[in-house]
Design a protein around this motif. Structure first.
Motif, short mmCIF file in Angstrom:
data_model
loop_
_atom_site.label_atom_id
_atom_site.label_comp_id
_atom_site.label_asym_id
_atom_site.label_seq_id
_atom_site.Cartn_x
_atom_site.Cartn_y
_atom_site.Cartn_z
N CYS A 600 81.44 -38.81 -71.00
CA CYS A 600 80.79 -37.92 -72.30
C CYS A 600 79.48 -38.33 -72.17
N GLN A 601 78.57 -37.60 -71.95
CA GLN A 601 77.18 -37.93 -72.00
C GLN A 601 76.78 -38.22 -73.65
N GLN A 602 77.22 -37.36 -74.76
CA GLN A 602 76.96 -37.79 -75.81
C GLN A 602 77.22 -39.25 -76.28
N ILE A 603 78.51 -39.68 -76.01
CA ILE A 603 78.77 -41.31 -76.29
C ILE A 603 77.65 -41.90 -75.44
N LYS A 604 77.49 -41.69 -74.37
CA LYS A 604 76.77 -42.69 -73.55
C LYS A 604 75.24 -42.74 -74.29
N ASP A 605 74.94 -41.65 -74.64
CA ASP A 605 73.42 -41.64 -75.22
C ASP A 605 73.57 -42.47 -76.57
N ALA A 606 74.66 -42.06 -77.27
CA ALA A 606 74.79 -42.91 -78.51
C ALA A 606 74.82 -44.36 -78.45
#
Length: 668
Positions: A600-606
């Motif tokens: 999940c790129q969103q969690i990685k960025d977060a």
């Protein structure tokens, strides 16, 4: 040395500004000191708000030295108006006796059983208190309207990073002591609580008894002995919750009541002074800022006083119509009910008044708990029951003080309803205290305290009369006999401090000190155990100071920030369930999908934006060896994104482990 500096700072903060302001209003030395705490709290909370609005960092100079210097200058310019004729040394001596007894009992009851100044109670409410104190001290933001545990970081699970209203005057006082002494957060908390019990509450009781009957010396002296005999308040709030904001708020009530009584007497005598009204408004602001519960407690305790004042005032001014005072009093009570109902229905109070606290006593047991002052514990104190009965009998013989009995009966009824029933009536009467049995018991204790002290004073008066009638005793021996007999009465009254049980039931204070020992002892089973403290200490050595650590606050790790300065993400064990309007999207993702961040790129960025590099788990898996693993309210499914992490989870490396305690590094 640091402890002494912290103690001096808190004492100065609570007494100095308020004492100078009340001196400017014309009060004598003893009364100024006694009612100084609520005035000082009002000054401090106002300054904290103003400084934050002006974007000025709070500190000892801006919060204490400058306002104290200004008030000192003002007083030096106007003190000639009042003279010194009303500054009686004997009143200062009596006030000192109150404080001396308070300090003595705090040393014997608290400090002997708290296991040191750095000990702390690892209960969920205390995680909030310690985090707020620590954050206030580090951020130098002391506004009760902008309270948060995250001012020292831009990363928070809470959307409102600017903070909200929280009754944090207690935390403000503790933070000021850290400014000057640098003591640990938990030490500042313990010292602040001790000063409140030993000095703030006792001095307020002195002011209360002096206001009730200024010329009754026996009552004033008896108050010093009797005001701290009830475990229900103030002692219980140290081990329940702990409810430190409530402790301060209710400790200010005796001083506030003393001012209110003087206002009522002044109304009867047509001598009302504007300074009295101003002083009372300051005390109300201080009580609200400390905890709004206190305002409702003050209101309940004041109903009888205000009804009595109105009745007598109308009767004195009405020549015709003997029922007019009755109708006026009934009209006042209708207004009280209307105001109470409006507050009960206000949207702002719905989360409080609708909180369900189940009954846990039968009606019979509730009455016994009330009469023997065990309240929420299975303990007994029959001596207090005897003094209470004597006090009620004495009061009922004097019309002007019957409102004290009325206040007690009302709070006693509320306690019985709270612990023995459920339903609309309970929510309506007790909802403003969350229907919490211990908070209602504190209200009842406050109402009973004057009656107990009046009962004790009547014993002193009876003794005095009997000794005075012994003509066979020479005059020179009379004072010695009076003193000896008074000491004997005091020892009998304080007997509960030393006796283990009454007919198989534990004595109140012995039961309390055992509970205090258990709560503050590191060896006691707790959510944040000594092994977990040591593990976090070792984990902190592996983590860079600016790095954030994801944790499950319900496993006790919420204390890691407060006690060991570990930069954890969740500092409060109250985040749970479905995503609320106050929770950030990042927090929701971490709780539910952190273990799958590689997909999940969103969690990685977060994670990268929040500088989160580690995951801390103090109770991983099942363990039958720990009786207390999680705080109440924990649901594993609410934290599945974290609890599903193990040694085999892709993207996580185990860097430290001991038993069920794990520290993982996130491999980006």
């Amino acid at each position: 040395m640091a402890i002494a500096i912290a103690l001096i700072t808190i004492t100065f903060s609570i007494f100095a500004p308020g004492c100078l302001l009340t001196k400017c209003l014309g009060y004598d030395n003893a009364k100024s000191i006694a009612i100084a705490p609520p005035v000082s709290c009002c000054i401090l909370l106002t300054l904290g708000i103003v400084l934050h609005i002006l974007n000025i960092n709070a500190g000892v100079i801006s919060m204490l030295l400058i306002p104290t210097a200004v008030l000192l200058i003002i007083y030096s310019l106007i003190k000639h108006r009042y003279g010194s004729s009303n500054n009686k040394a004997d009143q200062l001596f009596i006030l000192s006796f109150y404080v001396f007894i308070g300090i003595l009992l705090v040393l014997l009851v608290l400090f002997m059983h708290q296991h040191g100044f750095d000990a702390f109670q690892p209960d969920n409410d205390n995680a909030t208190h310690l985090a707020i104190i620590k954050n206030m001290a580090s951020s130098k933001i002391l506004s009760v309207l902008s309270t948060s545990a995250y001012f020292d970081t831009s990363v928070s699970p809470d959307i409102n990073t600017a903070g909200t209203f929280y009754p944090s005057v207690f935390h403000l006082l503790a933070a000021l002591s850290i400014f000057t002494s640098g003591v640990a957060v938990q030490a500042a908390e313990n010292i602040t609580a001790a000063v409140i019990i030993a000095m703030v509450y006792t001095s307020g009781c002195y002011a209360l008894f002096r206001a009730i009957e200024p010329n009754n010396r026996n009552l004033t002296i008896a108050g010093a002995v009797g005001c701290l005999l009830i475990v229900g308040f103030p002692w219980r709030f140290i081990v329940w919750g702990p409810l430190y904001p409530n402790l301060l708020s209710l400790s200010l009530i005796p001083a506030a009541l003393s001012v209110e009584i003087e206002i009522c007497y002044a109304i009867k005598d047509k001598k009302l002074d504007l300074s009295q009204v101003l002083l009372f408004l300051l005390t109300i602001i201080a009580i609200c800022g400390s905890h709004p519960n206190g305002l409702f407690t003050l209101g309940v305790l004041s109903i009888g006083l205000l009804s009595d004042t109105l009745f007598n005032k109308v009767r004195a001014t009405t020549k015709k119509g003997k029922f007019i005072p009755v109708f006026a009093t009934l009209g006042f009570l209708v207004c009280v009910i209307a105001i109470w109902t409006i507050c009960f229905l206000l949207p702002a109070f719905q989360g409080v008044v609708n909180y369900k606290w189940p009954a846990n006593q039968t009606l019979h047991k509730a009455v016994i708990s009330l009469l023997f002052f065990g309240f929420t514990r299975d303990s007994r104190d029959p001596i207090l029951l005897i003094l209470l009965c004597i006090g009620i009998v004495c009061i009922m013989r004097r019309k002007e003080f019957r409102w004290i009995v009325a206040s007690y009966l009302l709070t006693a009824f509320m306690f019985i309803v709270a612990v023995s029933s459920d339903g609309v009536v309970k929510q309506y009467l007790c909802g403003f205290w969350y229907c919490d049995h211990n908070r209602i018991a504190a209200c009842t204790s406050l109402a009973a305290m004057p009656l107990i002290c009046i009962g004790l004073a009547s014993l002193f008066s009876l003794l005095e009369n009997k000794v005075s009638n012994w003509h066979s005793i020479k005059a020179i021996g009379t004072p010695i006999i009076k003193l000896s007999a008074s000491v004997l009465i005091i020892l009998v009254v304080c007997f509960p401090f030393f006796i283990e049980n009454y007919l198989g039931y534990p004595a109140s204070f012995q039961d309390y000190t055992r509970l205090l020992d258990y709560k503050f002892d590191k060896k006691s089973p707790s959510v944040y155990s000594s092994d977990e403290i040591d593990f976090v200490e070792n984990a902190g050595k592996l983590i860079e100071p600016e790095t954030k650590v994801i944790n499950i606050p319900f496993d006790g790790s919420c204390f890691a920030y407060d006690i060991q300065d570990l930069n954890i993400y969740y500092r409060d064990p109250h985040v749970s369930g479905a995503k609320s309007t106050s929770e950030t999207e990042h927090s929701w993702l971490y709780r539910n999908q952190l273990s799958n961040y590689l997909n999940c790129q969103q969690i990685k960025d977060a994670l990268k934006n929040d500088h989160i590099e580690y995951v801390l788990m103090l109770d991983d898996g099942d363990s039958k060896d720990e009786p207390e693993r999680f705080f109440i309210g924990y649901n594993e499914s609410d934290w599945s994104g974290i609890t599903s992490i193990n040694e085999n989870t892709p993207g996580f490396s185990l860097v430290l482990a001991k038993d069920d305690m794990k520290l993982y590094k996130i491999d980006f």
